[in-house]
Motif scaffolding. Structure first.
Motif, PDB file in Angstrom:
ATOM      1  N   PHE A   8      32.134  13.995   1.215  1.00 26.47           N
ATOM      2  CA  PHE A   8      31.699  14.160   2.524  1.00 26.47           C
ATOM      3  C   PHE A   8      32.218  12.892   3.353  1.00 26.47           C
ATOM      4  CE2 PHE A   8      28.761  12.463   5.860  1.00 26.47           C
ATOM      5  CZ  PHE A   8      28.783  13.571   6.798  1.00 26.47           C
ATOM      6  N   ALA A   9      32.421  11.852   2.730  1.00 21.77           N
ATOM      7  CA  ALA A   9      32.686  10.252   3.278  1.00 21.77           C
ATOM      8  C   ALA A   9      34.156  10.306   3.732  1.00 21.77           C
ATOM      9  CB  ALA A   9      32.427   9.296   2.236  1.00 21.77           C
ATOM     10  N   LYS A  10      34.912  11.250   2.887  1.00 20.57           N
ATOM     11  CA  LYS A  10      36.324  11.315   3.351  1.00 20.57           C
ATOM     12  C   LYS A  10      36.471  12.491   4.645  1.00 20.57           C
ATOM     13  CE  LYS A  10      38.588  10.574  -0.967  1.00 20.57           C
ATOM     14  NZ  LYS A  10      39.648  11.008  -2.242  1.00 20.57           N
ATOM     15  N   LEU A  11      35.744  13.279   4.679  1.00 19.26           N
ATOM     16  CA  LEU A  11      35.808  14.176   5.660  1.00 19.26           C
ATOM     17  C   LEU A  11      35.248  13.389   6.970  1.00 19.26           C
ATOM     18  CD1 LEU A  11      36.096  17.022   7.094  1.00 19.26           C
ATOM     19  CD2 LEU A  11      33.587  17.188   6.338  1.00 19.26           C
ATOM     20  N   GLU A  12      34.315  12.549   6.831  1.00 15.67           N
ATOM     21  CA  GLU A  12      33.753  11.745   7.961  1.00 15.67           C
ATOM     22  C   GLU A  12      34.648  10.633   8.385  1.00 15.67           C
ATOM     23  OE1 GLU A  12      29.722   9.224   8.911  1.00 15.67           O
ATOM     24  OE2 GLU A  12      30.542   9.027   7.012  1.00 15.67           O
ATOM     25  N   SER A  13      35.549  10.124   7.592  1.00  8.24           N
ATOM     26  CA  SER A  13      36.276   9.277   7.925  1.00  8.24           C
ATOM     27  C   SER A  13      37.601   9.762   8.685  1.00  8.24           C
ATOM     28  CB  SER A  13      36.999   8.550   6.723  1.00  8.24           C
ATOM     29  OG  SER A  13      37.977   7.468   6.886  1.00  8.24           O
ATOM     30  N   ALA A  14      37.887  11.105   8.179  1.00  6.04           N
ATOM     31  CA  ALA A  14      38.985  11.825   8.837  1.00  6.04           C
ATOM     32  C   ALA A  14      38.626  12.296  10.197  1.00  6.04           C
ATOM     33  CB  ALA A  14      39.356  13.117   7.866  1.00  6.04           C
ATOM     34  N   LEU A  15      37.351  12.712  10.379  1.00  5.45           N
ATOM     35  CA  LEU A  15      36.804  12.834  11.665  1.00  5.45           C
ATOM     36  C   LEU A  15      36.774  11.980  12.532  1.00  5.45           C
ATOM     37  CD1 LEU A  15      35.747  15.234  13.258  1.00  5.45           C
ATOM     38  CD2 LEU A  15      33.556  14.740  12.290  1.00  5.45           C
ATOM     39  N   ALA A  16      36.222  10.749  12.095  1.00  3.68           N
ATOM     40  CA  ALA A  16      36.333   9.583  13.091  1.00  3.68           C
ATOM     41  C   ALA A  16      37.739   9.052  13.309  1.00  3.68           C
ATOM     42  CB  ALA A  16      35.651   8.365  12.292  1.00  3.68           C
ATOM     43  N   SER A  17      38.753   9.306  12.512  1.00  2.00           N
ATOM     44  CA  SER A  17      40.097   8.905  12.944  1.00  2.00           C
ATOM     45  C   SER A  17      40.591   9.922  14.058  1.00  2.00           C
ATOM     46  CB  SER A  17      40.938   8.934  11.721  1.00  2.00           C
ATOM     47  OG  SER A  17      40.526   7.687  10.785  1.00  2.00           O
ATOM     48  N   PHE A  18      40.160  11.171  13.760  1.00  2.00           N
ATOM     49  CA  PHE A  18      40.734  12.209  14.789  1.00  2.00           C
ATOM     50  C   PHE A  18      39.992  11.990  16.026  1.00  2.00           C
ATOM     51  CE2 PHE A  18      39.672  16.208  16.592  1.00  2.00           C
ATOM     52  CZ  PHE A  18      40.910  16.568  16.886  1.00  2.00           C
ATOM     53  N   ALA A  52      30.998   9.144  21.891  1.00  2.00           N
ATOM     54  CA  ALA A  52      29.775   9.003  21.366  1.00  2.00           C
ATOM     55  C   ALA A  52      29.811   9.264  19.779  1.00  2.00           C
ATOM     56  CB  ALA A  52      28.825   9.957  22.077  1.00  2.00           C
ATOM     57  N   TRP A  53      30.357  10.436  19.438  1.00  2.00           N
ATOM     58  CA  TRP A  53      30.330  10.788  18.056  1.00  2.00           C
ATOM     59  C   TRP A  53      31.252   9.805  17.136  1.00  2.00           C
ATOM     60  CZ3 TRP A  53      27.520  13.850  15.374  1.00  2.00           C
ATOM     61  CH2 TRP A  53      26.761  14.907  15.998  1.00  2.00           C
ATOM     62  N   MET A  54      32.298   9.198  17.687  1.00  6.33           N
ATOM     63  CA  MET A  54      33.229   8.356  16.923  1.00  6.33           C
ATOM     64  C   MET A  54      32.297   7.076  16.801  1.00  6.33           C
ATOM     65  SD  MET A  54      36.513   5.961  17.830  1.00  6.33           S
ATOM     66  CE  MET A  54      35.327   5.236  18.673  1.00  6.33           C
ATOM     67  N   THR A  55      31.586   6.858  17.731  1.00  8.13           N
ATOM     68  CA  THR A  55      30.844   5.534  17.778  1.00  8.13           C
ATOM     69  C   THR A  55      29.782   5.503  16.513  1.00  8.13           C
ATOM     70  OG1 THR A  55      31.030   4.967  20.049  1.00  8.13           O
ATOM     71  CG2 THR A  55      29.123   3.836  18.620  1.00  8.13           C
ATOM     72  N   PHE A  56      29.184   6.631  16.313  1.00  7.13           N
ATOM     73  CA  PHE A  56      28.221   6.508  15.277  1.00  7.13           C
ATOM     74  C   PHE A  56      28.669   6.784  13.924  1.00  7.13           C
ATOM     75  CE2 PHE A  56      25.325   6.906  18.977  1.00  7.13           C
ATOM     76  CZ  PHE A  56      24.166   5.970  18.496  1.00  7.13           C
ATOM     77  N   LEU A  57      29.716   7.798  13.784  1.00  6.03           N
ATOM     78  CA  LEU A  57      30.439   7.812  12.570  1.00  6.03           C
ATOM     79  C   LEU A  57      31.048   6.627  12.244  1.00  6.03           C
ATOM     80  CD1 LEU A  57      32.171  11.492  13.200  1.00  6.03           C
ATOM     81  CD2 LEU A  57      29.977  10.977  11.952  1.00  6.03           C
ATOM     82  N   ALA A 125      23.168  17.676  25.068  1.00  6.63           N
ATOM     83  CA  ALA A 125      22.755  17.545  24.084  1.00  6.63           C
ATOM     84  C   ALA A 125      23.909  17.322  22.839  1.00  6.63           C
ATOM     85  CB  ALA A 125      21.832  18.608  23.620  1.00  6.63           C
ATOM     86  N   TYR A 126      24.838  18.033  23.130  1.00  9.49           N
ATOM     87  CA  TYR A 126      26.037  17.637  22.148  1.00  9.49           C
ATOM     88  C   TYR A 126      26.589  16.388  22.149  1.00  9.49           C
ATOM     89  CZ  TYR A 126      26.776  22.885  21.608  1.00  9.49           C
ATOM     90  OH  TYR A 126      26.539  23.888  21.492  1.00  9.49           O
ATOM     91  N   VAL A 127      26.212  15.339  23.075  1.00 10.34           N
ATOM     92  CA  VAL A 127      26.736  14.070  23.089  1.00 10.34           C
ATOM     93  C   VAL A 127      25.383  13.347  22.492  1.00 10.34           C
ATOM     94  CG1 VAL A 127      27.084  11.870  24.714  1.00 10.34           C
ATOM     95  CG2 VAL A 127      28.128  14.287  25.207  1.00 10.34           C
ATOM     96  N   THR A 128      24.360  13.704  23.034  1.00 11.40           N
ATOM     97  CA  THR A 128      22.907  12.911  22.510  1.00 11.40           C
ATOM     98  C   THR A 128      22.863  13.229  21.067  1.00 11.40           C
ATOM     99  OG1 THR A 128      21.719  14.247  23.658  1.00 11.40           O
ATOM    100  CG2 THR A 128      22.022  12.358  24.867  1.00 11.40           C
ATOM    101  N   ALA A 129      23.202  14.217  20.500  1.00 10.41           N
ATOM    102  CA  ALA A 129      23.101  14.673  19.232  1.00 10.41           C
ATOM    103  C   ALA A 129      23.648  13.390  18.167  1.00 10.41           C
ATOM    104  CB  ALA A 129      23.376  16.208  18.822  1.00 10.41           C
ATOM    105  N   SER A 130      24.796  12.908  18.618  1.00 10.57           N
ATOM    106  CA  SER A 130      25.256  11.884  17.767  1.00 10.57           C
ATOM    107  C   SER A 130      24.602  10.729  17.403  1.00 10.57           C
ATOM    108  CB  SER A 130      26.476  11.242  18.696  1.00 10.57           C
ATOM    109  OG  SER A 130      26.117  10.790  19.646  1.00 10.57           O
ATOM    110  N   VAL A 131      23.508  10.450  18.176  1.00 11.72           N
ATOM    111  CA  VAL A 131      22.582   9.350  17.959  1.00 11.72           C
ATOM    112  C   VAL A 131      21.888   9.671  16.520  1.00 11.72           C
ATOM    113  CG1 VAL A 131      20.423   8.040  18.791  1.00 11.72           C
ATOM    114  CG2 VAL A 131      22.372   8.430  20.263  1.00 11.72           C
ATOM    115  N   VAL A 133      21.948  12.168  14.494  1.00 17.12           N
ATOM    116  CA  VAL A 133      22.871  12.600  13.183  1.00 17.12           C
ATOM    117  C   VAL A 133      23.700  11.319  12.874  1.00 17.12           C
ATOM    118  CG1 VAL A 133      24.973  13.729  12.493  1.00 17.12           C
ATOM    119  CG2 VAL A 133      23.320  14.848  14.088  1.00 17.12           C
ATOM    120  N   GLY A 134      24.063  10.511  13.592  1.00 15.00           N
ATOM    121  CA  GLY A 134      24.533   9.300  13.139  1.00 15.00           C
ATOM    122  C   GLY A 134      23.784   8.377  12.315  1.00 15.00           C
ATOM    123  N   ALA A 135      22.487   8.042  13.042  1.00 17.30           N
ATOM    124  CA  ALA A 135      21.577   7.357  12.365  1.00 17.30           C
ATOM    125  C   ALA A 135      21.220   7.589  11.124  1.00 17.30           C
ATOM    126  CB  ALA A 135      20.319   7.266  13.339  1.00 17.30           C
TER     127      ALA A 135
END
Length: 161
Positions: A8-18, A52-57, A125-131, A133-135
């Protein structure tokens, strides 16, 4: 379980990079087409969602890779036992703060459902859900670091830096 977490950590890293690359491309493309007189109206909003998602990831990645800003300028002069206990206390404070982010982030998601990002046709909500989920992800990473700090003997504190 550790294997699943690291996958999952590798997937999260790839998603943040993307997401980071996407933000760059969207903003650049939007600015370029605007100068040509053909603006892409949705690009800025898509970049906002990605940001928003990249910030929390990215914050979770920083916690996982121990890249947080520390106050070592002060604490490195303390005895190793005190350094260890301060680190544990700081991690507990971080977890409490993240729990608060989840609580109020959930409220933001609920209220954001009523708003729409017009150019994308999706709920805010797709933007604010990052808070929340990221937390939540940061709580997992901080908890892992907390357990490592608790298990590490005080006499070995500061050796890995």
């Amino acid at each position: 379980m550790k294997s699943l977490y690291w996958k999952f950590a590798k997937l999260e890293s790839a998603l943040a990079s993307f997401l980071l690359i996407s933000i760059f491309l969207l903003v650049f493309l939007s600015a370029f087409t605007r100068t040509l007189g053909r603006p892409i109206n949705w690009a800025q909003d898509a970049a906002l969602v990605a940001f928003a998602w990249m910030t929390f990831l990215g914050s979770d990645l920083a916690i996982r890779n121990t890249r947080l800003i520390g106050i070592e300028v002060l604490t490195k002069h303390f005895p190793k036992v005190i350094q260890k206990y301060l680190d544990i206390i700081f991690k507990i404070i971080i977890i409490i703060f993240l729990l608060i982010l989840i609580r109020y982030g959930y409220v933001m998601v609920i209220t954001g459902m009523k708003r729409t990002i017009t150019t994308l046709g999706i709920s805010y909500a797709y933007v604010t859900a990052s808070v929340p989920v990221g937390a939540f992800l940061m709580i997992i990473s901080t908890s892992i670091r907390l357990v490592e700090s608790i298990k590490k003997p005080a006499k070995k504190w500061g050796e890995d830096k």
